[in-house]
Every structure is written in structure tokens, then in C-alpha cells.
Design a protein around this motif. Structure first.
Motif, PDB file in Angstrom:
ATOM      1  N   GLU A 187       6.867   8.190   7.934  1.00 52.47           N
ATOM      2  CA  GLU A 187       6.713   8.218   6.484  1.00 52.47           C
ATOM      3  C   GLU A 187       5.500   7.393   6.074  1.00 52.47           C
ATOM      4  OE1 GLU A 187      10.381   6.396   5.472  1.00 52.47           O
ATOM      5  OE2 GLU A 187      11.569   8.252   5.614  1.00 52.47           O
ATOM      6  N   ARG A 188       5.189   7.407   4.779  1.00 53.33           N
ATOM      7  CA  ARG A 188       4.071   6.607   4.273  1.00 53.33           C
ATOM      8  C   ARG A 188       4.280   5.126   4.609  1.00 53.33           C
ATOM      9  NH1 ARG A 188      -0.082   6.971   0.702  1.00 53.33           N
ATOM     10  NH2 ARG A 188       0.394   9.171   0.304  1.00 53.33           N
ATOM     11  N   ASP A 189       5.508   4.650   4.434  1.00 56.22           N
ATOM     12  CA  ASP A 189       5.785   3.244   4.743  1.00 56.22           C
ATOM     13  C   ASP A 189       5.539   2.932   6.212  1.00 56.22           C
ATOM     14  OD1 ASP A 189       6.451   2.767   2.134  1.00 56.22           O
ATOM     15  OD2 ASP A 189       8.621   2.802   2.450  1.00 56.22           O
ATOM     16  N   THR A 190       5.800   3.907   7.080  1.00 61.65           N
ATOM     17  CA  THR A 190       5.558   3.713   8.516  1.00 61.65           C
ATOM     18  C   THR A 190       4.088   3.436   8.765  1.00 61.65           C
ATOM     19  OG1 THR A 190       7.306   5.343   8.944  1.00 61.65           O
ATOM     20  CG2 THR A 190       5.912   4.685  10.807  1.00 61.65           C
ATOM     21  N   PHE A 191       3.230   4.234   8.141  1.00 65.34           N
ATOM     22  CA  PHE A 191       1.789   4.060   8.344  1.00 65.34           C
ATOM     23  C   PHE A 191       1.296   2.754   7.738  1.00 65.34           C
ATOM     24  CE2 PHE A 191       1.910   8.745   8.945  1.00 65.34           C
ATOM     25  CZ  PHE A 191       1.272   8.787  10.179  1.00 65.34           C
ATOM     26  N   HIS A 192       1.851   2.362   6.601  1.00 63.60           N
ATOM     27  CA  HIS A 192       1.447   1.083   6.013  1.00 63.60           C
ATOM     28  C   HIS A 192       1.764  -0.065   6.975  1.00 63.60           C
ATOM     29  CE1 HIS A 192       0.491   1.741   1.561  1.00 63.60           C
ATOM     30  NE2 HIS A 192       0.464   2.932   2.127  1.00 63.60           N
ATOM     31  N   THR A 193       2.949  -0.026   7.575  1.00 58.30           N
ATOM     32  CA  THR A 193       3.311  -1.084   8.515  1.00 58.30           C
ATOM     33  C   THR A 193       2.428  -1.050   9.747  1.00 58.30           C
ATOM     34  OG1 THR A 193       5.611  -0.909   7.767  1.00 58.30           O
ATOM     35  CG2 THR A 193       5.219  -2.114   9.801  1.00 58.30           C
ATOM     36  N   LEU A 194       2.143   0.141  10.255  1.00 56.83           N
ATOM     37  CA  LEU A 194       1.273   0.274  11.425  1.00 56.83           C
ATOM     38  C   LEU A 194      -0.124  -0.284  11.144  1.00 56.83           C
ATOM     39  CD1 LEU A 194       2.267   3.875  12.556  1.00 56.83           C
ATOM     40  CD2 LEU A 194       2.546   1.807  13.934  1.00 56.83           C
ATOM     41  N   ILE A 195      -0.670   0.041   9.985  1.00 58.15           N
ATOM     42  CA  ILE A 195      -2.039  -0.385   9.680  1.00 58.15           C
ATOM     43  C   ILE A 195      -2.093  -1.879   9.375  1.00 58.15           C
ATOM     44  CG2 ILE A 195      -3.896  -0.128   7.972  1.00 58.15           C
ATOM     45  CD1 ILE A 195      -3.346   2.895   8.087  1.00 58.15           C
ATOM     46  N   VAL A 196      -1.059  -2.419   8.733  1.00 58.28           N
ATOM     47  CA  VAL A 196      -1.004  -3.874   8.539  1.00 58.28           C
ATOM     48  C   VAL A 196      -0.944  -4.575   9.902  1.00 58.28           C
ATOM     49  CG1 VAL A 196       0.457  -5.780   7.753  1.00 58.28           C
ATOM     50  CG2 VAL A 196      -0.046  -3.877   6.222  1.00 58.28           C
ATOM     51  N   GLY A 197      -0.176  -3.994  10.827  1.00 57.02           N
ATOM     52  CA  GLY A 197      -0.097  -4.575  12.170  1.00 57.02           C
ATOM     53  C   GLY A 197      -1.425  -4.573  12.881  1.00 57.02           C
ATOM     54  N   THR A 198      -2.179  -3.485  12.761  1.00 56.56           N
ATOM     55  CA  THR A 198      -3.497  -3.440  13.407  1.00 56.56           C
ATOM     56  C   THR A 198      -4.467  -4.403  12.725  1.00 56.56           C
ATOM     57  OG1 THR A 198      -4.188  -1.570  12.020  1.00 56.56           O
ATOM     58  CG2 THR A 198      -3.197  -1.045  14.147  1.00 56.56           C
ATOM     59  N   MET A 199      -4.318  -4.588  11.419  1.00 54.27           N
ATOM     60  CA  MET A 199      -5.151  -5.563  10.717  1.00 54.27           C
ATOM     61  C   MET A 199      -4.875  -6.969  11.242  1.00 54.27           C
ATOM     62  SD  MET A 199      -5.099  -6.726   6.715  1.00 54.27           S
ATOM     63  CE  MET A 199      -3.698  -7.808   7.068  1.00 54.27           C
ATOM     64  N   LYS A 200      -3.592  -7.325  11.347  1.00 53.14           N
ATOM     65  CA  LYS A 200      -3.241  -8.654  11.840  1.00 53.14           C
ATOM     66  C   LYS A 200      -3.736  -8.870  13.264  1.00 53.14           C
ATOM     67  CE  LYS A 200       0.914  -9.289   8.968  1.00 53.14           C
ATOM     68  NZ  LYS A 200       0.685 -10.622   8.435  1.00 53.14           N
ATOM     69  N   GLY A 201      -3.798  -7.784  14.037  1.00 53.97           N
ATOM     70  CA  GLY A 201      -4.242  -7.885  15.419  1.00 53.97           C
ATOM     71  C   GLY A 201      -5.703  -7.580  15.629  1.00 53.97           C
ATOM     72  N   SER A 202      -6.439  -7.327  14.539  1.00 54.73           N
ATOM     73  CA  SER A 202      -7.886  -7.026  14.617  1.00 54.73           C
ATOM     74  C   SER A 202      -8.162  -5.850  15.555  1.00 54.73           C
ATOM     75  CB  SER A 202      -8.664  -8.265  15.081  1.00 54.73           C
ATOM     76  OG  SER A 202      -8.437  -9.358  14.237  1.00 54.73           O
ATOM     77  N   ARG A 203      -7.476  -4.760  15.339  1.00 53.76           N
ATOM     78  CA  ARG A 203      -7.634  -3.568  16.194  1.00 53.76           C
ATOM     79  C   ARG A 203      -8.096  -2.395  15.326  1.00 53.76           C
ATOM     80  NH1 ARG A 203      -5.232  -4.317  21.185  1.00 53.76           N
ATOM     81  NH2 ARG A 203      -4.869  -2.099  21.521  1.00 53.76           N
TER      82      ARG A 203
END
Length: 452
Positions: free
Chosen positions: A79-95
Motif C-alpha cells: 500500500e501507499r503506507d508501505t512505500f512511505h515506510t520503505l522510503i523513510v527506512g532508506t533515508m535513515k540508512g542513506s541508501r
């Protein structure tokens, strides 16, 4: 709880492929279904969202692509929320590569990124020092009619600042003015960062840093609705992390580690440490004292960065004096001990190594202990010593071992290399222990299914 445990461990990265092969080979057998269920860790969107949220919370962004691939193999639609969490995670990990991949996947499923998601993507560009990608995302927003808000401009400003693009940073400032937005402390922080990262460093660099600190005293609040930051709060993203400020990892620490009203000074003093400008540092400290005659004093982060600056400039006396002045008024956090010890080891001078050893001993005597990150930093620094008895490196290693703290792989590799370079018998207990830990770490952190 079993679900969360499995999501954090994620053992057997090809479990779905293995389970599918087993199912094909033994189609119709009940044992195949049971084996698949045993190996599987999520069955629907809600469960996968929980898994992904756990990985983000545990700062394990390198597993997000694996979890997403498993989600696709299971035929579970994100879902949209899934992608938001995924992208926040990549931001926190600098990926950044993973962040753009998830953005593309989102679009393929007919979900257009919103302004908050673009903010996270642009922030990731800044963390990865890729200003070209930030500009590309800006153009993409304009092409899709996504309206920029105050946070977007500041994300762009700080992303461009990460590579020292001062002309482009000034262009963003102009765009903000045209949009009726004033500059706030995060904008001035970005301007300082831009000149810190601009090469080559000139006399103008330090003059600009002092000038921006002076200008920031009249900063204005960027107009925005309260809802603009609602998702950041929900996703546990601070403004400091969103804008890639050096205080991001400390901002939620208790005990006055960071006083948020001093953001511009934090960034400016950090710049002095990075650029090794003791003169600019002392001018900033004098400016700060004049601005805070009401009794406000340096917070722990300012002291830490000032000490780094002095130590990187070879001025051990000033660093020790600043540390002791802080110590006389309050209990210093363990990071200050680690900063003094690590900085004293620069150049591996006899005096510096002695200061490092004494600082760590004082830290231990006051019942402060090293965690994995700080211990790894100190071990990595001490492991570079090529002369002497390797006393400090051995002492740090023994401290960590006494509390069952395993250093990071890079630190253990460096320490092992240093031991091997010395005349130590192959059956030496210390060498055998370090070799065993190194083998375990290399096995644990071997190649992953999705890497950058």
C-alpha cells in the motif's frame, strides 16, 4: 512476537525460492505446505508492514529490499503506507539506489508520490551527497504538479549544500523569497554547510560561516501548516534528520546534549572541526558568549565539536581545558570522553597516546562504558598505531570483551591486522580470540541478496 522475531532475523534470504522449489518437487504433499508455512514470516500486507516497520526501527535498511522481494514473491500488494515506510527506512540508512527503486515500484503500481515522500527522497539525496538526483526529483515534482512546501525547499537547500553547490543553494533561497517564505535556522544551517563543503576552502569560507551565524539571529519562521510535519512525527523523523544536520543522531538525547535553539552554532562549530579552523571556532565561541549573557552555556554537542576542532588542529591543551570546564559544571556524557580519547590519537604521538589512555581510564573510573559504536571508533583509531606496545588498542579491546560488546567488523579487521603486524606467536590467546571474533563477523555480515 514470533512474527517480529522472525522479521528481525530474516534467516535464509532465499526461503521463498527454496520453499517454492520444495513445493514444486513435492506437489500435493502436506509436508510441503507445512515446510513453507514454517519458513514464511508474513502472509499479508499488514504483517509485511509490521516487518518493514521493525527493520526501519532497528536501523537495518539493508534488509528492506529483501523483505520487499519476499512480499512480491508472496503476491502481497504493498500500500501507499508501505512505500512511505520503505522510503523513510532508506533515508535513515542513506541508501539512495533503494529509495529510487521503491519510488519506481510505487509508480508502476499506479501510486503517485506525494510531497512528503518527495521530501524524504530529496533528503536521501543529501545524505548520499547526490545533488544531481535532488534536482532531478525537483523537476519530477514540477512535471507532476506536486506543490512544494516550506519543508521541501529546506530539504532541497540542504541536499544541494551537501556537495557545496553554493550557486544552486542561493537559487533555492531566491525561490523561497519568491514564494513568500522567510529563512529559518535550518536554512542558515544549510548555507553554512554549503560553504563548508565548497572546494577549495578559502578565506571567504570562514568569513561566510561567521556572517551567516550573525544573520541567523533574526531568522524567521517558515510559514507552514501544522499538518506539514505530521507525517514526520508519525514516521519518527526529526527535522534535524530530515535536513541532514550533524546533530540528527543526538537531538533526542536527554540531559541537555543538544539545545535546539543553538542549531546554527551547532552546524558552524561542526564546520570548524571539519575544516580545522581554530581561529573561526574561537570567534564563534566569543560570539556565542556575547549572545548568551543571560547565563546560557554550551551544550554537550558544542563542547564535543569544539574539542574535535582543537584536537584536529593539534591543540591538546585547549581541548582538555574545554573538557575539564564542562566536567566542573556537570557530568559529561560518554561521547565527550570518547571524543577526547579518539582525537588525542591523531598522529599517534607519545603525548597523545598517553592522553587517550588516561582519558579512557578516567571514563571507566566514573562507571562510564563504551557501547559498540563508540568502542569501535576508539578501537579503529587505536589500531592504526604502528609503533609502541599497542597498549591503547589492547586496552580498548579488553574493555569491550569484559562487557561482551562486539566491535564492528571494520574495527576488528583493523585491530587484527595490527596484531598480525607484530611479533606475536600464532597461538597467542589474544590473537586467537580476535581471529575467532573476526571469522564470526565475516560470516554474519557476508554478501546479501540486495547490496549497493
Amino acid at each position: 512476537m514470533a512474527l517480529l522475531k522472525n522479521s528481525l532475523v530474516l534467516q535464509g534470504r532465499l526461503r521463498h525460492a527454496a520453499a517454492a522449489a520444495l513445493f514444486t518437487a513435492r506437489r500435493g504433499a502436506a509436508t510441503a505446505t507445512e515446510e513453507y508455512a514454517r519458513r514464511n514470516y508474513a502472509d499479508n500486507t499488514s504483517e509485511y508492514n509490521t516487518v518493514i516497520g521493525s527493520l526501519v526501527a532497528q536501523r537495518r535498511p539493508y534488509l528492506l529490499r529483501d523483505a520487499y522481494d519476499d512480499m512480491m514473491l508472496d503476491g502481497v500488494k504493498p500500500e501507499r503506507d508501505t512505500f512511505h515506510t520503505l522510503i523513510v527506512g532508506t533515508m535513515k540508512g542513506s541508501r539512495l539506489q533503494d529509495a529510487l527503486y521503491f519510488r519506481d515500484q510505487m509508480k508502476e503500481m499506479g501510486l503517485q508520490p506525494d510531497v512528503n515522500l518527495y521530501n524524504f527522497l530529496i533528503s536521501t539525496c543529501g545524505k548520499c551527497k547526490n545533488s544531481d538526483a535532488a534536482i532531478m526529483l525537483l523537476e519530477e515534482m514540477k512535471a507532476h504538479g506536486v506543490k512544494l512546501k516550506g519543508e521541501t525547499y529546506i530539504c532541497l537547500l540542504n541536499a544541494l549544500a551537501s556537495t557545496g553547490q553554493t550557486d544552486q543553494v542561493y537559487a533555492i533561497v531566491s525561490d523561497m523569497s519568491a514564494a513568500g517564505l522567510g529563512l529559518n535556522k535550518f536554512c542558515y544551517a544549510g548555507l553554512i554547510t554549503a560553504f563548508k563543503n565548497k572546494t577549495p576552502t578559502t578565506e571567504e569560507t570562514m568569513a561566510k560561516i561567521l556572517d551567516f551565524v550573525g544573520q541567523s539571529k533574526g531568522w524567521q519562521y517558515v510559514e507552514r501548516a501544522a499538518k506539514d510535519s505530521a507525517e514526520n512525527i508519525m514516521m519518527n523523523v526529526s527535522e534535524e534528520e530530515l535536513y541532514n544536520l550533524p546533530t540528527a543522531e543526538y537531538v533526542n538525547r536527554r540531559g541537555g546534549f543538544v539545545f535546539k535553539q543553538h542549531t546554527v552554532y551547532h552546524v558552524a562549530i561542526h564546520a570548524c572541526a571539519e575544516l580545522r579552523s581554530k581561529e573561526t571556532l574561537e570567534a564563534l565561541l566569543e560570539m556565542f558568549n556575547k549572545d548568551n549573557r543571560d547565563g546560557s552555556t554550551y551544550d554537550a554537542y558544542m563542547v564535543m565539536q569544539a574539542m574535535r576542532c582543537y584536537l584536529r588542529c593539534g591543540d591538546f591543551d585547549s581541548a582538555v581545558k574545554m573538557f575539564e570546564e564542562y566536567l566542573s559544571s556537570r557530568s559529561p556524557p560518554v561521547e565527550l570522553y570518547a571524543t577526547l580519547a579518539e582525537g588525542a590519537m591523531i598522529g599517534y604521538t607519545p603525548r597523545g597516546m598517553q592522553l587517550a589512555q588516561e582519558t579512557i581510564e578516567k571514563m571507566v573510573s566514573r562507571n562510564f562504558f563504551l557501547n559498540a559504536r563508540l568502542g569501535s571508533d576508539l578501537l579503529l583509531a587505536a589500531a592504526g598505531e604502528t609503533t609502541g606496545g599497542y597498549t591503547t588498542a589492547n586496552y580498548v579491546w579488553d574493555l569491550l570483551q569484559s562487557r561482551n560488546v562486539t566491535p564492528y567488523l571494520t574495527a576488528v579487521e583493523a585491530y587484527h591486522k595490527g596484531l598480525m603486524a607484530r611479533e606475536i606467536p600464532s597461538d597467542d590467546p589474544r590473537l586467537l580470540n580476535v581471529s575467532r571474533v573476526l571469522d564470526n563477523l565475516q560470516l554474519r555480515f557476508g554478501p546479501r541478496r540486495n547490496t549497493q
